[in-house]
Design a protein around this motif. Structure first.
Motif, mmCIF file in Angstrom:
data_model
loop_
_atom_site.group_PDB
_atom_site.id
_atom_site.type_symbol
_atom_site.label_atom_id
_atom_site.label_comp_id
_atom_site.label_asym_id
_atom_site.label_seq_id
_atom_site.Cartn_x
_atom_site.Cartn_y
_atom_site.Cartn_z
ATOM 1 N N HIS A 389 -34.395 87.650 -27.640
ATOM 2 C CA HIS A 389 -34.350 86.640 -26.583
ATOM 3 C C HIS A 389 -35.651 86.663 -25.793
ATOM 4 C CE1 HIS A 389 -30.021 87.790 -27.160
ATOM 5 N NE2 HIS A 389 -29.928 86.474 -27.245
ATOM 6 N N ASN A 390 -36.109 85.487 -25.413
ATOM 7 C CA ASN A 390 -37.209 85.408 -24.452
ATOM 8 C C ASN A 390 -36.674 84.771 -23.176
ATOM 9 O OD1 ASN A 390 -36.928 82.724 -25.121
ATOM 10 N ND2 ASN A 390 -39.009 82.432 -25.839
ATOM 11 N N VAL A 391 -37.516 84.621 -22.194
ATOM 12 C CA VAL A 391 -37.050 84.122 -20.906
ATOM 13 C C VAL A 391 -36.479 82.708 -21.028
ATOM 14 C CG1 VAL A 391 -39.301 83.166 -20.206
ATOM 15 C CG2 VAL A 391 -37.685 83.925 -18.455
ATOM 16 N N VAL A 392 -36.982 81.918 -21.990
ATOM 17 C CA VAL A 392 -36.482 80.548 -22.167
ATOM 18 C C VAL A 392 -35.026 80.558 -22.616
ATOM 19 C CG1 VAL A 392 -36.810 78.375 -23.404
ATOM 20 C CG2 VAL A 392 -38.800 79.690 -22.682
ATOM 21 N N SER A 393 -34.694 81.434 -23.565
ATOM 22 C CA SER A 393 -33.312 81.493 -24.057
ATOM 23 C C SER A 393 -32.361 82.042 -22.990
ATOM 24 C CB SER A 393 -33.232 82.313 -25.341
ATOM 25 O OG SER A 393 -33.865 83.562 -25.211
ATOM 26 N N TRP A 394 -32.810 83.071 -22.253
ATOM 27 C CA TRP A 394 -31.989 83.578 -21.141
ATOM 28 C C TRP A 394 -31.748 82.458 -20.125
ATOM 29 C CZ3 TRP A 394 -29.413 88.071 -20.772
ATOM 30 C CH2 TRP A 394 -29.796 89.155 -21.568
ATOM 31 N N ASN A 395 -32.810 81.730 -19.788
ATOM 32 C CA ASN A 395 -32.687 80.653 -18.800
ATOM 33 C C ASN A 395 -31.714 79.573 -19.263
ATOM 34 O OD1 ASN A 395 -34.551 81.944 -17.228
ATOM 35 N ND2 ASN A 395 -36.231 80.553 -17.664
ATOM 36 N N ALA A 396 -31.799 79.205 -20.551
ATOM 37 C CA ALA A 396 -30.935 78.149 -21.084
ATOM 38 C C ALA A 396 -29.464 78.531 -20.951
ATOM 39 C CB ALA A 396 -31.289 77.873 -22.541
ATOM 40 N N ASN A 421 -34.415 94.573 -18.809
ATOM 41 C CA ASN A 421 -35.843 94.640 -18.461
ATOM 42 C C ASN A 421 -36.604 93.378 -18.841
ATOM 43 O OD1 ASN A 421 -35.785 97.277 -17.319
ATOM 44 N ND2 ASN A 421 -35.718 98.141 -19.394
ATOM 45 N N LYS A 422 -35.919 92.244 -18.780
ATOM 46 C CA LYS A 422 -36.569 90.960 -18.998
ATOM 47 C C LYS A 422 -37.000 90.398 -17.649
ATOM 48 C CE LYS A 422 -35.859 90.870 -23.443
ATOM 49 N NZ LYS A 422 -36.972 90.958 -24.407
ATOM 50 N N LYS A 423 -38.228 89.946 -17.587
ATOM 51 C CA LYS A 423 -38.772 89.444 -16.307
ATOM 52 C C LYS A 423 -38.358 87.991 -16.108
ATOM 53 C CE LYS A 423 -43.078 88.947 -13.695
ATOM 54 N NZ LYS A 423 -42.534 89.575 -12.485
ATOM 55 N N PRO A 424 -37.616 87.711 -15.029
ATOM 56 C CA PRO A 424 -37.237 86.315 -14.770
ATOM 57 C C PRO A 424 -38.430 85.500 -14.295
ATOM 58 C CG PRO A 424 -36.556 87.719 -12.951
ATOM 59 C CD PRO A 424 -37.133 88.632 -14.002
ATOM 60 N N ASP A 425 -38.325 84.184 -14.424
ATOM 61 C CA ASP A 425 -39.366 83.303 -13.899
ATOM 62 C C ASP A 425 -38.741 82.333 -12.901
ATOM 63 O OD1 ASP A 425 -38.016 81.447 -15.439
ATOM 64 O OD2 ASP A 425 -39.625 81.156 -16.889
ATOM 65 N N VAL A 432 -29.976 80.415 -11.151
ATOM 66 C CA VAL A 432 -29.175 81.359 -10.361
ATOM 67 C C VAL A 432 -28.784 80.735 -9.018
ATOM 68 C CG1 VAL A 432 -29.272 83.552 -9.105
ATOM 69 C CG2 VAL A 432 -30.089 83.431 -11.466
ATOM 70 N N LEU A 433 -29.738 80.118 -8.352
ATOM 71 C CA LEU A 433 -29.442 79.489 -7.055
ATOM 72 C C LEU A 433 -28.499 78.298 -7.221
ATOM 73 C CD1 LEU A 433 -32.965 79.631 -5.366
ATOM 74 C CD2 LEU A 433 -30.967 81.028 -4.817
ATOM 75 N N SER A 434 -28.603 77.589 -8.343
ATOM 76 C CA SER A 434 -27.673 76.479 -8.613
ATOM 77 C C SER A 434 -26.249 77.002 -8.737
ATOM 78 C CB SER A 434 -28.080 75.748 -9.897
ATOM 79 O OG SER A 434 -29.326 75.117 -9.744
ATOM 80 N N ALA A 435 -26.109 78.150 -9.408
ATOM 81 C CA ALA A 435 -24.782 78.762 -9.541
ATOM 82 C C ALA A 435 -24.228 79.133 -8.169
ATOM 83 C CB ALA A 435 -24.863 79.990 -10.444
ATOM 84 N N SER A 451 -35.139 87.681 -3.040
ATOM 85 C CA SER A 451 -35.653 88.567 -4.104
ATOM 86 C C SER A 451 -36.751 87.911 -4.939
ATOM 87 C CB SER A 451 -34.509 89.004 -5.023
ATOM 88 O OG SER A 451 -34.100 87.944 -5.877
ATOM 89 N N ILE A 452 -36.844 86.575 -4.894
ATOM 90 C CA ILE A 452 -37.834 85.865 -5.714
ATOM 91 C C ILE A 452 -39.230 86.408 -5.443
ATOM 92 C CG2 ILE A 452 -38.907 83.632 -6.196
ATOM 93 C CD1 ILE A 452 -36.256 82.289 -5.538
#
Length: 696
Positions: A389-396, A421-425, A432-435, A451-452
């Motif tokens: 997984h990369n950040v794009v797949s986690w985000n999706a 240990n994946k770095k969010p963007d 997350v804020l939408s949730a 935390s951003i």
């Protein structure tokens, strides 16, 4: 074909003799293999020489074989011959360098270069080009520096590779130093490759004016020269200039190539000149590669022409053009915007068939598509099946949970991402804020927002502030939301004030709403949204004089309200509806079905919410006004056409009104075993929290 056949027959005849041939015969046959580019017959010939213990007097024959193996990518065969050679010269070593550069064996390339007893300029050029072509630009520039220190004069090939390394590194300082050396040694001359490499370097490093100055001085501009400037203007965000350059290129009687066409298509789409893009694409017969097809698909999708994007993809397949991972992901994204699950699943099958389903880009697009279609379990299956997984797949996946009202699962998955240990963007935090916003988790939202920057070193964007404004506003803390706007490090834009106006409207806070509307109208007096929202707020409080004043202002400024519409997919076609739509060929049946459904719901206690009708009219007129909204027409059409058990998915370009939400919520009588899953999305972004069973 005849040459290869004759060559094979000649070597067959040689092998049948059972004895060694003369050096001249071997030399002639080796050269025949080189001319035919036939590494297989060359290997047979080499085996014959070795079996008869033939040793050539010099390195010529073996070097020709090495170069042929290198050209054909025969790493093992070449390495075996090189190790057995009784004599080696610089040509032998250079052949191995060429082989390792072509086969992307960077470690072998570097080791062989360091082992060379003697080097020439070809050795340096091969290694510099090898590192540059394999995206190791720093290593390429390191060898370039070694070449100069060792006393070798760089050639045009050297300069081209070194400048490409500078372009990749955005190394303007190194590029200028190389440019200075070129000028001092008088190497610029008329070599178009060197000119083009310089233009490309300056353009990539953001020095567009310097690139243009060089381009203007190129003595013999070729298509690559023009492409360098056309792509440069596109990359720095000047698509109009890119199109202008294309027209100048045509006036210079130069024929564009596939690179030109792809760049210009992108420029047309970026400037929303969709029809011109289509015309250009239609004109370029025989020049449509997969990049051009993909550009058309992505361009249509980005400009709200998703159906055209799917049509172009079908044409691409009929033209026998092979799609790649970029193509498939672009088409899947178009399906996601249409919430077209049927076609999305067909594309998933296509991705598996051509072997790109494990591609990160494709998998992430599939997750997004399944989430937008409401099939969150399919999205999670794709996510779990991914090898990495990369950040794009986690985000999706996180965004998908949030869009489908699975807010706690969205937040839980975010915590899993952090634990992995994946770095969010910034996109991660938007999801997350939408949730938090959907679940009204105020304290959690504050924690994640803080935390951003504090924990992850990311500067919050306007989108993040917009989410916080919604979160605070929905909880009734409009004063706190306004304070946040005032404390922002950015100048509040239309997104921020629109968010604030939206929550003011929901809470019926006219005082704060007027502040937001005033700011929005100062920014764009021709945007209908603020007028309509403010008018609706006045109407909800029966301030009809203020309603009339706002409507009068809209008319005086000739502000037009955009049409709301809903759509459903049936039989591989998308059917669109607007409020009180009579244009559909089956409108009579649709209205009959909707009227019957409304009566049945009223019999079981449904009462229409006419508060959403913001006009000073009687209750009967208000009732008639809400009966035929576009999403209700779409639902009625779906019930007419779709068999029992098939999910109904309705999408709308704006959020559904209160009455329609209530109407859909009541579509769950148990008077029929014919159950269907209903998913309805509003706003073109997220699915509304309606995933119900209806039986009619």
């Amino acid at each position: 074909m005849g040459t290869r056949s004759n060559l094979r027959q000649s070597i067959d005849a040689l092998c049948s003799l059972g004895s060694s041939a003369t050096e001249s015969v071997y030399t002639r046959l080796v050269l025949e293999c080189v001319r035919a580019n036939d590494a297989e017959q060359a290997a047979r010939l080499q085996a014959h020489m070795e079996s008869h213990s033939f040793r050539p007097n010099d390195t010529y024959i073996h070097n020709r074989l090495l170069h042929l193996y290198a050209k054909s990518g025969k790493v093992g065969t070449a390495r075996n011959l090189f190790d057995r050679m009784p004599k080696r010269d610089v040509f032998s070593w250079n052949a191995m360098l060429s082989l390792f550069a072509k086969s992307r064996a960077q470690e072998d390339l570097w080791a062989t270069f360091n082992d060379m007893p003697v080097r020439d300029s070809v050795s340096y050029n091969t290694v510099i080009a090898g590192f540059t072509d394999n995206r190791l630009p720093r290593k390429g520039l390191e060898v370039f520096a070694m070449m100069v220190v060792d006393g070798f004069q760089p050639t045009d090939h050297t300069y081209v590779s070194a400048l490409h390394s500078c372009s990749m590194l955005l190394g303007l300082r190194q590029g200028k130093q190389i440019h200075g050396r070129i000028v001092l040694t008088g190497s610029l001359g008329t070599n178009a490759f060197v000119w083009n490499a310089l233009i490309n370097m300056y353009a990539k490093c953001g020095e567009i004016n310097h690139a243009w100055w060089l381009f203007d001085k190129v003595p013999d501009k070729n298509v690559v020269s023009w492409n360098s400037m056309i792509s440069a203007y596109l990359e720095v965000g000047l698509p109009e200039k890119c199109i202008e350059m294309f027209h100048e290129m045509q006036l210079a009687s130069l024929k564009p190539d596939q690179v030109t066409i792809s760049n210009v298509l992108n420029a047309y789409f970026e400037t929303r000149r969709v029809d011109e893009a289509r015309n250009l694409f239609s004109e370029v017969k025989g020049m449509k590669d997969k990049v051009c097809w993909t550009t058309m698909i992505a361009g249509y999708s980005q400009n709200g022409r998703e159906e055209d994007a799917l049509m172009i993809f079908r044409q691409m397949l009929l033209a026998n053009a092979q799609p790649d991972s970029f193509t498939i992901s672009a088409v899947i994204s178009a399906c996601a915007k249409l919430a077209s699950l049927h076609q999305g699943r067909a594309l998933h099958s296509k991705a598996i068939l051509i072997g790109v389903d494990d591609n990160l880009l494709v998998s992430s697009a599939l997750i997004d598509m399944y989430c937008k279609c409401g099939t969150i379990s399919d999205a999670r299956f794709v996510f779990n099946s991914m090898p990495s997984h990369n950040v794009v797949s986690w985000n999706a996946m996180i965004r998908g949970y949030a869009q489908n009202g699975r807010d706690q699962e969205a937040l839980s998955l975010y915590e899993s991402m952090i634990q992995a240990n994946k770095k969010p963007d910034s996109v991660t935090f938007l999801a997350v804020l939408s949730a938090c916003m959907h679940a009204n988790l105020i304290e959690e939202g504050k924690k994640y927002f803080n935390s951003i920057s504090k924990d992850h070193g990311i500067t919050p964007t306007l989108d993040h502030y917009s989410c916080m404004i919604h979160l605070l506003g929905r909880s009734g803390r409009l004063d706190k939301a306004l304070d946040l706007i005032k404390q922002m490090p950015h100048e509040p834009d239309s997104l921020i004030w629109s968010s604030f106006l939206s929550v003011c409207s929901k809470k019926g806070d006219i005082e704060h709403g007027e502040i937001a509307a005033k700011r929005l109208l100062e920014m764009d007096p021709f945007n209908a949204g603020p007028y309509i929202m403010l008018s609706n707020m006045y109407a909800a409080h029966s301030r009809w004089d203020d309603v009339a004043s706002v409507r009068s202002l809209m008319n005086s400024r000739n502000v037009k309200k955009f049409a709301a519409y809903s759509w459903v997919e049936f039989d591989n076609k998308v059917h669109k509806f607007v409020s009180e739509d009579q244009a559909h060929p089956e409108s009579e049946k649709i209205y009959g079905e909707l009227q019957q459904l409304t009566r049945r719901l009223q019999e079981v206690g449904f009462v229409p919410n006419t508060r959403s009708v913001l006009h000073d009219v009687g209750e009967d007129e208000k009732f008639s006004s809400v009966c035929y909204h576009s999403e209700k027409l779409a639902l009625a059409y779906s019930l007419l056409k779709l068999p029992g058990g098939v999910p109904i998915r309705i999408l709308k370009n704006i959020r559904i009104c209160v009455d329609c939400h209530l109407f859909m919520s009541h579509c769950a009588p148990t008077t029929s075993p014919n159950k269907q899953s209903l998913i309805i999305g509003g706003g073109g972004v997220a699915l509304d929290k309606v995933a119900l069973t209806i039986g009619v």
